[in-house]
Design an enzyme around this catalytic site. Structure first.
Site, PDB file in Angstrom:
ATOM      1  N   ASP A 113     -32.719  50.433  69.484  1.00 15.07           N
ATOM      2  CA  ASP A 113     -32.500  50.580  70.924  1.00 15.07           C
ATOM      3  C   ASP A 113     -31.074  50.868  71.368  1.00 15.07           C
ATOM      4  O   ASP A 113     -30.774  50.793  72.570  1.00 15.07           O
ATOM      5  CB  ASP A 113     -32.994  49.321  71.657  1.00 15.07           C
ATOM      6  CG  ASP A 113     -34.507  49.283  71.726  1.00 15.07           C
ATOM      7  OD1 ASP A 113     -35.096  50.333  72.050  1.00 15.07           O
ATOM      8  OD2 ASP A 113     -35.094  48.226  71.466  1.00 15.07           O
ATOM      9  N   ASP A 182     -41.255  54.424  72.668  1.00 12.17           N
ATOM     10  CA  ASP A 182     -40.031  54.095  73.419  1.00 12.17           C
ATOM     11  C   ASP A 182     -38.772  54.691  72.760  1.00 12.17           C
ATOM     12  O   ASP A 182     -37.782  54.983  73.425  1.00 12.17           O
ATOM     13  CB  ASP A 182     -39.797  52.577  73.508  1.00 12.17           C
ATOM     14  CG  ASP A 182     -41.057  51.750  73.604  1.00 12.17           C
ATOM     15  OD1 ASP A 182     -42.108  52.203  73.128  1.00 12.17           O
ATOM     16  OD2 ASP A 182     -40.998  50.630  74.133  1.00 12.17           O
ATOM     17  N   THR A 242     -50.976  49.587  68.552  1.00 11.63           N
ATOM     18  CA  THR A 242     -50.219  49.193  69.743  1.00 11.63           C
ATOM     19  C   THR A 242     -49.449  47.922  69.460  1.00 11.63           C
ATOM     20  O   THR A 242     -49.689  47.250  68.451  1.00 11.63           O
ATOM     21  CB  THR A 242     -51.141  48.996  70.962  1.00 11.63           C
ATOM     22  OG1 THR A 242     -50.350  49.031  72.152  1.00 11.63           O
ATOM     23  CG2 THR A 242     -51.894  47.670  70.917  1.00 11.63           C
ATOM     24  N   ARG A 254     -46.346  51.968  80.243  1.00 14.32           N
ATOM     25  CA  ARG A 254     -44.919  52.262  80.146  1.00 14.32           C
ATOM     26  C   ARG A 254     -44.640  53.194  78.957  1.00 14.32           C
ATOM     27  O   ARG A 254     -43.760  54.047  79.020  1.00 14.32           O
ATOM     28  CB  ARG A 254     -44.079  50.985  80.063  1.00 14.32           C
ATOM     29  CG  ARG A 254     -42.594  51.275  80.280  1.00 14.32           C
ATOM     30  CD  ARG A 254     -41.721  50.070  80.593  1.00 14.32           C
ATOM     31  NE  ARG A 254     -41.729  49.032  79.608  1.00 14.32           N
ATOM     32  CZ  ARG A 254     -42.319  47.850  79.754  1.00 14.32           C
ATOM     33  NH1 ARG A 254     -42.953  47.537  80.869  1.00 14.32           N
ATOM     34  NH2 ARG A 254     -42.291  46.938  78.796  1.00 14.32           N
ATOM     35  N   TRP A 258     -42.499  56.507  78.957  1.00 15.07           N
ATOM     36  CA  TRP A 258     -41.372  56.882  78.080  1.00 15.07           C
ATOM     37  C   TRP A 258     -41.574  58.298  77.544  1.00 15.07           C
ATOM     38  O   TRP A 258     -40.615  59.075  77.444  1.00 15.07           O
ATOM     39  CB  TRP A 258     -41.232  55.913  76.906  1.00 15.07           C
ATOM     40  CG  TRP A 258     -40.862  54.472  77.197  1.00 15.07           C
ATOM     41  CD1 TRP A 258     -41.412  53.358  76.602  1.00 15.07           C
ATOM     42  CD2 TRP A 258     -39.828  53.958  78.077  1.00 15.07           C
ATOM     43  NE1 TRP A 258     -40.800  52.207  77.073  1.00 15.07           N
ATOM     44  CE2 TRP A 258     -39.831  52.542  77.970  1.00 15.07           C
ATOM     45  CE3 TRP A 258     -38.914  54.554  78.950  1.00 15.07           C
ATOM     46  CZ2 TRP A 258     -38.958  51.720  78.704  1.00 15.07           C
ATOM     47  CZ3 TRP A 258     -38.047  53.737  79.675  1.00 15.07           C
ATOM     48  CH2 TRP A 258     -38.071  52.352  79.548  1.00 15.07           C
ATOM     49  N   SER A 387     -44.520  42.436  78.525  1.00 13.91           N
ATOM     50  CA  SER A 387     -45.592  42.600  77.537  1.00 13.91           C
ATOM     51  C   SER A 387     -46.747  41.669  77.864  1.00 13.91           C
ATOM     52  O   SER A 387     -46.650  40.451  77.670  1.00 13.91           O
ATOM     53  CB  SER A 387     -45.075  42.298  76.126  1.00 13.91           C
ATOM     54  OG  SER A 387     -46.153  42.445  75.224  1.00 13.91           O
TER      55      SER A 387
HETATM   56  N1  GLY Z   1     -38.751  49.382  75.045  1.00 18.88           N
HETATM   57  C1  GLY Z   1     -39.454  48.165  75.183  1.00 18.88           C
HETATM   58  C2  GLY Z   1     -40.384  48.180  76.324  1.00 18.88           C
HETATM   59  O1  GLY Z   1     -40.558  49.172  77.015  1.00 18.88           O
HETATM   60  O2  GLY Z   1     -40.959  47.141  76.563  1.00 18.88           O
END
Ligand code: GLY
Length: 417
Positions: A113, A182, A242, A254, A258, A387
């Site tokens: 990241d 992501d 996933t 999400r 991305w 999440s």
């Molecule tokens: N990149 C981590 C998320 O979108 O939760």
């Protein structure tokens, strides 16, 4: 048609256009006033420069994270965007202070990241800072960060590895070389560093990553898998699964966002039409999905609640269909991505992407999502989902929702002015 009738029609059209422009400008102004006041409130309580606000805890207080969390760059990023809109030097000072505090992030190599962390902070800093000496310092930090990012790239696989070996969400598989959708968002920093150094290696890695992700992360309908796991020896796909979506065959909202945002960006950086086609198809999947609510802010997963996707893991019963949370962070980043995408397509598609982005921004500016000043621990938007399967940050503010919301508003301002 007589001329006075024509004239009246034109006058009506002109005043409608004028009224819409005023309403748009007022919305942007109001949202930035909220942002300005909320982040001022947040700064009053946030003095620890090793703790970057990310969300709220169970008591509704700001929850901060260290420089190696994936979200560290968004807090200074939000301040850069407020500075860009307000031009208030106090925001320049705060954004600079919190960006500088992130410098250690240039060595973030435990996961992929680093692009999120360093480009949302230092990338905006270098864009908005006027002092050439400071800009040079920021660029050096970005170059260092891009070098760090390349340490996770294995040419045999052709991708940057997202996470170190890790058990899959259902515990049934051990991922060897997991790559998540992501990760595409980390590539903008690599493209930028190739531009400032003249060394193509960074951009070439970005292109390799984007091409291979295009092959293996998309289903036929251009929905996305969240995680693709590769064999590190051969580069072959081992699993398509996933981590944060409802199930391996569902589409995590999400994650789809991305993909839309990042393939648009990769088209901007390379001019490769394959990336544009991918961005458009991913966007079309999103916008034409029957499960996308009228306000265009998605549930946290596109399939959750549909037939076959209604089991509740926690109660082993049926999920409460009326209470499926929305994810404002997905809405915000998709609005921003669509506004850029609308610049690269023909007239009809431009309208389609632009209008949808506009609806998203209007929804996010409504009281369902936009915080009242003095609430929401200083964050701008409510109602995001970190999440759901991990029961983590559900229905909370998230700093990256704020970041992409302000970015989208600035893009919208440029488009309507
Ligand atoms: N990149 C981590 C998320 O979108 O939760």
């Amino acid at each position: 048609m007589n001329s006075s009738f024509k004239k009246t029609n034109l006058t009506v059209l002109a005043s409608l256009f004028f009224a819409t422009s005023v309403a748009n400008a007022q919305m942007i102004k109001k949202d930035f006033e909220v942002a300005d006041q909320q982040y001022k409130i947040m700064l009053e309580t946030q003095h620890d420069l090793t703790s970057f606000p990310r969300s709220t805890d169970e008591n509704g207080k700001v929850k901060g994270v260290g420089v190696f969390d994936w979200t560290g760059g968004f807090f200074p990023g939000v301040m850069w965007y407020i500075y860009e809109y307000t031009k208030n030097p106090a925001w320049l000072a705060s954004a600079t202070k919190w960006t500088t505090a992130l410098e250690k992030g240039k060595d973030l190599n435990q996961h992929h990241d680093i692009g999120f962390v360093m480009y949302c902070s230092y990338g905006n800093a270098v864009r908005l800072e006027k002092d050439p000496k400071k800009r040079e310092e920021y660029n050096n930090i970005l170059i260092h960060s891009a070098k760090t990012a390349l340490t996770r790239f294995d040419p045999k696989v052709g991708l940057i590895k997202s996470w170190n070996t890790k058990a899959s969400w259902d515990g049934k598989t051990t991922w060897q070389y997991p790559v998540i959708i992501d990760n595409m968002m980390n590539l903008e920093m690599l493209c930028y560093v190739s531009k400032i150094t003249g060394d193509p290696i960074y951009k070439n890695v970005a292109i390799s990553h984007a091409l291979k992700t295009m092959e293996n992360h998309f289903r036929k309908d251009f929905s996305t898998y969240h995680v693709v796991d590769y064999d590190p020896k051969t580069g072959k796909v081992l699993h398509q699964q996933t981590n944060q979506g409802y199930s391996d065959d569902s589409t995590w909202s999400r994650g789809q966002g991305w993909a839309i945002y990042a393939y648009t960006m990769m088209y901007r950086e390379t001019g490769d039409k394959r990336f544009l086609a991918t961005a458009k198809k991913a966007a079309d999947f999103y916008l034409k999905h029957p499960n996308l609510p009228k306000d265009k802010i998605p549930y946290w997963d596109f399939n959750v609640g549909q037939k076959g996707y209604q089991a509740d893991w926690k109660t082993e019963g049926r999920i409460n269909l009326k209470a499926i949370p929305r994810d404002a962070s997905a809405g915000a980043l998709v609005a921003s991505g669509l506004l850029e995408l609308s610049n690269y397509v023909g007239k009809k598609q431009k309208q389609f992407y632009f209008k949808n982005a506009e609806t998203m921004l209007k929804s996010l500016s409504s009281e369902k999502y936009l915080a009242k000043v003095g609430t929401n621990a200083g964050f701008i938007l409510k109602e995001s989902v970190g999440s759901f399967p991990h029961n983590f940050e559900v229905g909370t503010p998230l700093v990256y929702a704020d970041y992409y919301f302000l970015e989208a508003l600035l893009r919208y301002q440029k488009a309507v002015n």
